[in-house]
Write a protein that holds these residues in place. Structure first.
Motif, PDB file in Angstrom:
ATOM      1  N   ALA A 149       1.061   5.085  -0.083  1.00 40.23           N
ATOM      2  CA  ALA A 149       2.190   4.476  -0.777  1.00 40.23           C
ATOM      3  C   ALA A 149       2.935   5.562  -1.545  1.00 40.23           C
ATOM      4  N   HIS A 192      -9.701  -5.990   4.259  1.00 40.37           N
ATOM      5  CA  HIS A 192      -8.562  -5.202   3.775  1.00 40.37           C
ATOM      6  C   HIS A 192      -8.871  -3.707   3.854  1.00 40.37           C
ATOM      7  N   ARG A 251      -1.928  -6.682  -3.309  1.00 42.90           N
ATOM      8  CA  ARG A 251      -0.463  -6.725  -3.193  1.00 42.90           C
ATOM      9  C   ARG A 251       0.021  -5.487  -2.440  1.00 42.90           C
ATOM     10  N   PRO A 252       0.818  -5.695  -1.385  1.00 46.99           N
ATOM     11  CA  PRO A 252       1.291  -4.532  -0.621  1.00 46.99           C
ATOM     12  C   PRO A 252       2.116  -3.615  -1.513  1.00 46.99           C
ATOM     13  N   PRO A 253       2.087  -2.327  -1.240  1.00 48.52           N
ATOM     14  CA  PRO A 253       2.860  -1.391  -2.070  1.00 48.52           C
ATOM     15  C   PRO A 253       4.364  -1.642  -1.902  1.00 48.52           C
ATOM     16  N   ASP A 254       5.106  -1.426  -2.986  1.00 47.69           N
ATOM     17  CA  ASP A 254       6.551  -1.616  -2.923  1.00 47.69           C
ATOM     18  C   ASP A 254       7.201  -0.609  -1.985  1.00 47.69           C
ATOM     19  N   ARG A 278       2.191   6.072   7.147  1.00 46.16           N
ATOM     20  CA  ARG A 278       2.027   4.624   7.263  1.00 46.16           C
ATOM     21  C   ARG A 278       0.691   4.136   6.686  1.00 46.16           C
ATOM     22  N   GLN A 279       0.051   4.990   5.892  1.00 46.32           N
ATOM     23  CA  GLN A 279      -1.212   4.592   5.258  1.00 46.32           C
ATOM     24  C   GLN A 279      -1.118   4.628   3.739  1.00 46.32           C
ATOM     25  N   TYR A 329      -4.525  -1.353  -6.029  1.00 46.32           N
ATOM     26  CA  TYR A 329      -3.442  -2.302  -5.785  1.00 46.32           C
ATOM     27  C   TYR A 329      -3.637  -3.515  -6.690  1.00 46.32           C
ATOM     28  N   ARG A 374      -5.499 -11.442  -2.876  1.00 43.12           N
ATOM     29  CA  ARG A 374      -5.305 -10.427  -1.836  1.00 43.12           C
ATOM     30  C   ARG A 374      -4.646  -9.205  -2.483  1.00 43.12           C
ATOM     31  N   PRO A 396      -5.161   1.254   2.913  1.00 44.99           N
ATOM     32  CA  PRO A 396      -4.010   1.886   3.571  1.00 44.99           C
ATOM     33  C   PRO A 396      -3.811   3.338   3.154  1.00 44.99           C
ATOM     34  N   PRO A 408       5.811   1.675   0.931  1.00 46.22           N
ATOM     35  CA  PRO A 408       4.841   2.309   1.842  1.00 46.22           C
ATOM     36  C   PRO A 408       5.397   3.614   2.396  1.00 46.22           C
TER      37      PRO A 408
END
Length: 725
Positions: A672, A618, A659-662, A669-670, A651, A657, A621, A664
């Motif tokens: 949040a 991971h 959690r992707p940012p709500d 694109r890196q 995160y 794993r 980002p 981005p």
């Protein structure tokens, strides 16, 4: 009271036996009629760790580097505390002290640092024990020196120890932290000598992996002289077509045409050069530790550390002289022991040694006997103590025989031969041949089974008698197709030899010339230990059959992270040269350490700037340079960047794993988008600010993103107002 301080108990006991009067063993010392003998257990003092200078250094932090002690601190080794107390008490009671450490740089420091630690003001003499047999010890007792004469040797040892501390403690931390921030879960031990040594194996392995074989041709021709046949080899001219970058003939068409032209040439060949000269090879010198380690590795497949251990055992059993010697010469006064040593070898029970020793002439004095080449110690040779070879195991016998063989060779004549060089011209092409006729085998009679000597002596003794201007008939020529071969992997023995001949591997061509006479990197005592440590720590693995050393993945990582100053041996070899000159009083300790501190600071700074390939599932980002790791926080598990605190990305955990940012960031694109408070109210800004200055108005708890990607995220005035305070 005269107090002798030996390096270890075994040496102390042998020394005590040679002093007059009754011998009485006490707890940690021995009393005799000629004085008291005590000892250490190697180093009884150690350099303090960074955390022992300041507790804050116990945690590895980039901001603390470099750590440069103002006043160097020594601490008593815990396991030696009792013996150190005995030594201190006896030093206090003594009227005169005799330093009986090993006769080398490290041995000098080992006792001196104890005397300095207790602030000794009493007179100190120095005894140099190159062998532990009674004759050698009594000679040494009768030849005590002023210990002050060895002050510069101590300075050199201090310089080595402190430079190793500066580089090891600081760079290991700096580059380990840099690697860990990129997700590499490893510790990278970096050393002044071990790192360029490891780099030799990495570069060699890459040469092998990237090697592409290339075909080339060697052309040889048979000629018939009136006195007999001979073979000669074609030599390319300056403008010869078809040669590769190494001067080899690589074009088959050119080789075929050359053969055809030679066959078509009608005139006989002509001898244009025929020179015969008398040559002599002086006796091979007695062995130093490195030479012994390389020879034992080549003949018996014995690793360097085992050779050192066996040589130490032979020394402690009084059979051979001091093992950690980098010298291959002998003091002229010891030539008088030759008859006794050779006599012992005749009756050793070893058939070859006995035969060689019986044929030796003890009156011969080879180039090895040279007082000007002797420093604190001399070459490793048998002592006057008779060796019962039956009492030794196989490898001990092998090592003893190598030492004895080199010693016996000093009492054989020089190797003499006639060397003939011939040049022949045929069809405008030049051919050369050489021949060797041995006129006296001399000392090489002891090494007839040595493969290297066999190759040298096979340089041909088959040339017929000829002279310049003679004609010779061309018989035939042939082109032998060959292929270039990759370099051979290092073994422990050949890697040790490379450390000793380090000038061959330096990057700077000018420095290569300058360092040709430098005694390599590391010392006779440490080279084997360094190689063993690299194997034990998993940076090198040893292939079982031929014992080739193969670099592990961690070795590639370490070498690729570091700048050339640490991976090429140039700097280390120069430092070794400075240490040797310091031992001679030609360099200053303080100036050397200042240079080492500057070097360390510069490389610590370079570690901060590294961009390292990420190792993890991971990637962060937000910063793009770290890896997200699962951590435990006071509110539960979460994912945080390995580059914290430089990057504070975090995160929530979602089924193991991150959690992707709500939201981005659409710009970089890196990062949040995070809701922030600005002077004019709430807005959404990128978590990578100031690297990314994206900003968006708040729209009912969500960022008001543009309809088209090409649209501006916010007006310039909004951005100016809404940046984080």
């Amino acid at each position: 009271m005269r107090l002798y301080i030996a390096e270890k108990p075994s040496m102390g006991l042998e020394l005590a036996k040679c002093l007059p009067g009754p011998l009485q063993r006490r707890d940690g010392y021995i009393t005799t009629g000629g004085g008291v003998v005590t000892w250490g257990f190697g180093h009884v003092l150690r350099q303090a760790e960074p955390g022992e200078y300041d507790a804050k250094y116990e945690k590895w932090r980039r901001e603390d580097l470099p750590i440069i002690p103002e006043d160097w601190k020594l601490l008593v080794v815990e396991s030696s505390a009792k013996q150190f107390g005995v030594m201190c008490r006896l030093i206090g009671e003594a009227t005169e002290i005799v330093h009986a450490g090993d006769p080398d740089r490290e041995g000098q420091l080992l006792i001196d640092e104890v005397l300095d630690y207790v602030k000794n003001q009493k007179p100190v003499r120095r005894i140099l024990l190159n062998a532990l047999d009674e004759t050698s010890i009594r000679k040494a007792i009768a030849d005590l020196r002023d210990n002050q004469n060895f002050f510069h040797l101590k300075q050199s040892a201090l310089a080595r120890a402190r430079a190793d501390w500066l580089i090891g403690m600081n760079l290991s931390r700096a580059y380990t932290l840099a690697a860990q921030q990129a997700g590499h879960r490893t510790t990278l031990p970096i050393g002044r000598v071990k790192t360029p040594t490891l780099a030799l194996t990495v570069r060699r392995e890459r040469e092998i992996v990237n090697f592409k074989p290339a075909d080339y041709f060697t052309i040889k021709a048979d000629f018939l002289h009136k006195n007999g046949p001979f073979t000669a080899y074609w030599q390319a001219g300056e403008d010869q077509p078809g040669l590769d970058s190494e001067g080899r003939l690589a074009d088959q068409a050119v080789a075929d045409k050359l053969l055809a032209d030679l066959a078509a040439a009608s005139n006989p060949a002509k001898v244009t050069v025929c020179e015969t000269s008398q040559k002599k090879d002086p006796q091979r010198l007695p062995v130093s530790l490195s030479v012994l380690q390389v020879m034992a590795g080549r003949r018996f497949g014995c690793d360097p550390q085992t050779v050192l251990d066996i040589a130490q055992k032979l020394y402690e059993r009084k059979l051979t002289t001091y093992p950690r010697s980098d010298c291959e010469f002998l003091p002229e006064t010891q030539h008088g022991d030759a008859a006794a040593i050779l006599g012992n070898l005749i009756t050793s029970g070893h058939s070859e040694l006995a035969a060689w020793a019986a044929a030796a002439d003890s009156k011969i004095k080879s180039r090895a006997w040279n007082d000007k080449k002797i420093t604190a110690h001399h070459a490793i040779i048998p002592t006057t103590v008779k060796c019962n070879l039956a009492s030794l195991n196989e490898m001990e016998r092998n090592i003893y025989c190598l030492i004895a063989q080199a010693y016996i060779a000093q009492f054989y004549p020089v190797h003499a031969y006639k060397q003939t060089k011939v040049e022949v011209v045929h069809g405008d092409e030049l051919f050369t041949a050489s021949g060797r006729i041995i006129t006296d085998m001399g000392w090489k009679a002891l090494y007839t089974s040595d493969s290297q000597d066999k190759e040298e002596d096979a340089a041909g003794s088959s040339l017929p008698a000829m002279k310049k201007g003679d004609a010779a008939d061309f018989v035939q020529a042939a082109a032998e197709k060959k292929a270039t071969k990759p370099p051979v992997r290092f073994t422990a023995a050949t890697l040790l030899a490379a450390m000793k001949e380090i000038h061959k591997y330096v990057k700077n061509p000018e420095m290569k010339k300058q360092l040709k006479d430098v005694a390599g990197i590391g010392t006779e005592a440490t080279r084997a230990t360094i190689i063993k440590e690299l194997v034990d720590r998993g940076f090198l693995t040893e292939e079982k059959k031929k014992k080739y050393l193969m670099p592990a993945d961690a070795a590639y990582l370490l070498v690729d992270l570091l700048p050339d100053e640490m991976t090429y041996p140039d700097s280390t070899a120069v430092w070794e040269d400075i240490l040797h000159r310091m031992a001679a009083g030609e360099e200053d300790l303080a100036e050397f350490l200042r240079q080492q501190a500057d070097f360390t600071a510069r490389l610590c700074a370079k570690a901060v700037e590294l961009v390292i390939p990420l190792n993890g599932e991971h990637p962060c980002p937000q910063c793009g340079r770290g890896i997200l790791n699962l951590k435990n926080g006071k509110n539960g598990r979460f994912w945080g960047c390995s580059r914290y605190p430089e990057c504070k990305a975090s995160y929530d955990d979602q089924d193991g794993r991150p959690r992707p940012p709500d939201h981005p960031c659409p710009r970089c694109r890196q990062g949040a988008l995070k809701l922030r408070e600005g002077r004019n109210g709430k807005f959404w800004g990128c978590s990578r600010y100031p690297a990314c200055k994206a900003a968006y108005n708040d729209q009912q708890g969500k960022p008001a993103l543009p309809a088209q990607p090409a649209q501006k995220a916010a007006t310039a005035s909004d951005r100016a107002i809404n940046q984080p305070e």
